[in-house]
Motif scaffolding. Structure first.
Motif: not given
Ligand SMILES: Nc1ncnc2c1ncn2[C@@H]1O[C@H](COP(=O)(O)OP(=O)(O)O)[C@@H](O)[C@H]1O
Ligand SMILES: [Mg+2]
Lengths: 327, 249
Positions: A199, A202, A205-206, A217-219, B104, B107-108, B111-112, B159
């Motif tokens: 996870r 990924l 990479r994003a 994206m919440g990262v 992908e 999927e990202i 993520f959260s 997304r």
């Protein structure tokens, strides 16, 4: 006879070149990874390698630490120095290696946290990060000069197997070269799995494609950058250990190798990980073939000629995305 | 003790938002509220401060003043925390991750919350996204950069939905798309809303936005010009002249 000797030299130098190139790859890949996320050349990257090298050395051999205190204003003495042997538990290469990897990863995280993050949060101009990284590389170098001294050090003998294998046609291969090749492949493969199967991989990479949007994206971007620096520092330490086994360890080693990693990354395409590997292997082979067939002194000349030719012919590198804004 | 919780009937609300970029005061005291299951739009000309407003809600730019509340609870400051609290955004210009595949990218988006809800629910939500935008399923293994503009917009929406938001924020989803594609996408937005997702939409394309939303705010150089039910704004002569390009009557 001449042709046979030439052939065995060729074969031997190819193996040496691949082995050296794979060690460069460990360093160039981490360097490229940081570049792909934050778009700046981290010139302190070689410092992480030196940190790893010295931790490994220290855990294996111990250090005699010499710290000189200078007190300029007294007439009857101008300073005093403290000598002591840093006590070391006798550890084997596995533990020393693990300590080096973790330590270099940690130093990389701390460097980012205290030197780069405050700059990142104030400005989006990456030139400031580049300049800060040059400063950090000088700081790391001098910390080692002050604490453990500037002399060249070799890892204790028998740290790595030094057996020579003789293959067909009189080609001899050093076991430690094979070992470093195997470890490099192992760690690069591990990185590949991490990036493609997890996870956080990924997310990295994003983020390499668009850091701001990755945050949307919440990262947790700060955490992501810390992970990237840890990985870069760890890989650099693996490279550092094998480089200090192959040559010697000294505080300025980082600067020399950062230049090599930079050249390899540019040849492969800055920010591209496959590019960093290909560029490193090309560099290792070029160096070893030059050493084997021309002269050892010509190595760096060949390396920089390759860089110049690449920049003239294909400025984006083998796997490069965009040409603008290099360095 | 600071009172973090507010009693309010709004799902999402903001009061007196101020944002500046150096000397440029992009947002000068904007307030809004969004009820549960509502579609609200914010319209305004280029440079009115619409994107700034959205980014301020998402924690992408620093607010000089003003707070945002979700269900009466103050939203955290960092964007990843805002996403975790239940907001997700489709940014202006789509910003799909071009080298990553469609799969992908989706999927990202999860993520959260994948650690919280598990992989099974991610797969279910992906099926839902594919039922809204079947073309994404056909292109699942393709790099997002190879999709058409409309498909990229669908992917950006899908997304954002993968985060399972309570409020979906969209910044100019019609930007640069053909009218027929815009029709398609707005139809799906209505369906998404019917499934229980509240929508906050920012648009320069005032007609489409007003036709979709129940209520709307009109933003002009960082301040509120007008607000009201979308139907009334569609009929308002001033709005018709300034934003819908219709003169007279
Ligand atoms: N990053 C930025 N730096 C400086 N000024 C900005 C920045 N982003 C937006 N602005 C300015 O803020 C104002 C509002 O911009 P924006 O929110 O993008 O408007 P809209 O989305 O309605 O077109 C404009 O005057 C714009 O030039
Ligand atoms: Mg905008």
């Amino acid at each position: 006879m001449g042709i046979e000797v030439q052939f065995s030299t060729l074969f031997q130098q190819i193996i040496n070149g691949l082995s050296l190139g794979s060690v460069y790859a460990l360093i160039a890949v981490g360097y490229s990874l940081v570049y792909s996320i934050l778009s700046f050349s981290n010139f302190a990257h070689g410092g992480f390698l030196v940190v790893g090298g010295y931790i490994c050395y220290g855990l294996l051999a111990g250090f005699s630490v010499n710290i000189l205190f200078t007190v300029p204003s007294f007439w009857w003495f101008s300073g005093f120095s403290v000598d002591f042997l840093l006590p070391v538990p006798s550890v084997n290469i596995w533990l020393a290696g693990a300590g080096a990897l973790a330590g270099a990863g940690l130093i990389a995280i701390l460097t980012e946290r205290f030197a780069y993050k405050p700059i990142r949060e104030r400005t989006s101009i990456t030139l400031y990060l580049l300049i800060a990284s040059m400063g950090i590389s000088i700081v790391i170098e001098n910390i080692f000069v002050i604490i453990v001294g500037g002399r060249f050090r070799a890892l204790p003998p028998n740290t790595f197997p030094s057996k020579l294998f003789t293959l067909i046609g009189g080609v001899t291969v050093n076991a430690s070269d094979i070992l470093s090749l195997v470890f490099a492949v192992f760690f690069l493969g591990g990185l590949q799995l991490f990036l493609n199967r997890t996870r956080w991989g990924l997310a990295i990479r994003a983020a390499a494609c668009d850091l701001r949007t990755a945050g949307l994206m919440g990262v947790n971007v700060s955490q992501l950058i810390a992970i990237v620096f840890f990985v870069a520092g760890l890989l650099a330490a693996v490279g550092g250990i094998f480089l200090s086994a192959r040559y010697t360890l000294y505080p300025q080693l980082g600067g020399t190798i950062t230049t090599k990693a930079f050249v390899a990354a540019v040849i492969g395409g800055l920010g591209s990980l496959p590019g960093a590997v290909v560029g490193s292997l090309a560099l290792g082979l070029a160096e070893m073939l030059t050493a084997g067939f021309i002269s050892s002194q010509m190595r760096d000349l060949v390396v920089f000629s390759m860089l110049v030719i690449m920049l003239l012919v294909k400025p984006a590198g083998f796997f490069g995305r965009q040409i603008s804004d290099k360095i | 003790m600071k009172l973090e919780k507010r009693t309010t009937d709004a799902l999402l609300m903001a009061e007196d938002l101020h944002v500046s970029y150096g000397a440029i005061r992009a947002l000068q005291g904007f307030s809004f509220r969004l009820q549960d299951r509502e579609i609200v739009s914010v319209i305004g000309a280029n440079g009115a401060g619409k994107s700034t407003f959205m980014n301020a809600v998402m924690g992408m730019v620093k607010r000089d003043r003003g707070e945002v509340y979700l269900d009466g609870v103050k939203l955290p400051g960092k964007s990843f925390q805002v996403v975790q609290s239940g907001l997700s955004m489709v940014p202006e210009g789509r910003r799909v991750f071009a080298p990553l595949t469609v799969l992908e990218n989706l999927e990202i988006g999860a993520f959260s919350r994948v650690a919280r809800t598990g992989r099974g629910s991610v797969r279910r939500d992906m099926e839902w996204v594919f039922s809204l935008f079947p073309r994404l399923k056909e292109r699942i293994a393709q790099p997002a950069g190879t999709l058409s503009g409309g498909e990229q917009q669908m992917l950006a929406i899908g997304r954002a939905l993968m985060a399972r938001p309570r409020v979906l924020l969209l910044d100019e989803p019609s930007l640069g798309l053909a009218p027929i594609v815009i029709q398609d996408i707005f139809k799906e937005l209505r369906r998404i809303n019917e499934e229980g997702v509240s929508i906050l939409l920012v648009e320069q394309n005032a007609r489409q936005a007003l036709l979709l939303s129940q209520r709307a705010y009109v933003l002009q150089t960082g301040r509120l010009l007008k607000e009201g039910p979308s139907k009334e704004l569609l009929a308002d002569p001033e709005i018709r002249a300034a934003y819908l390009g219709i003169k007279g009557k």
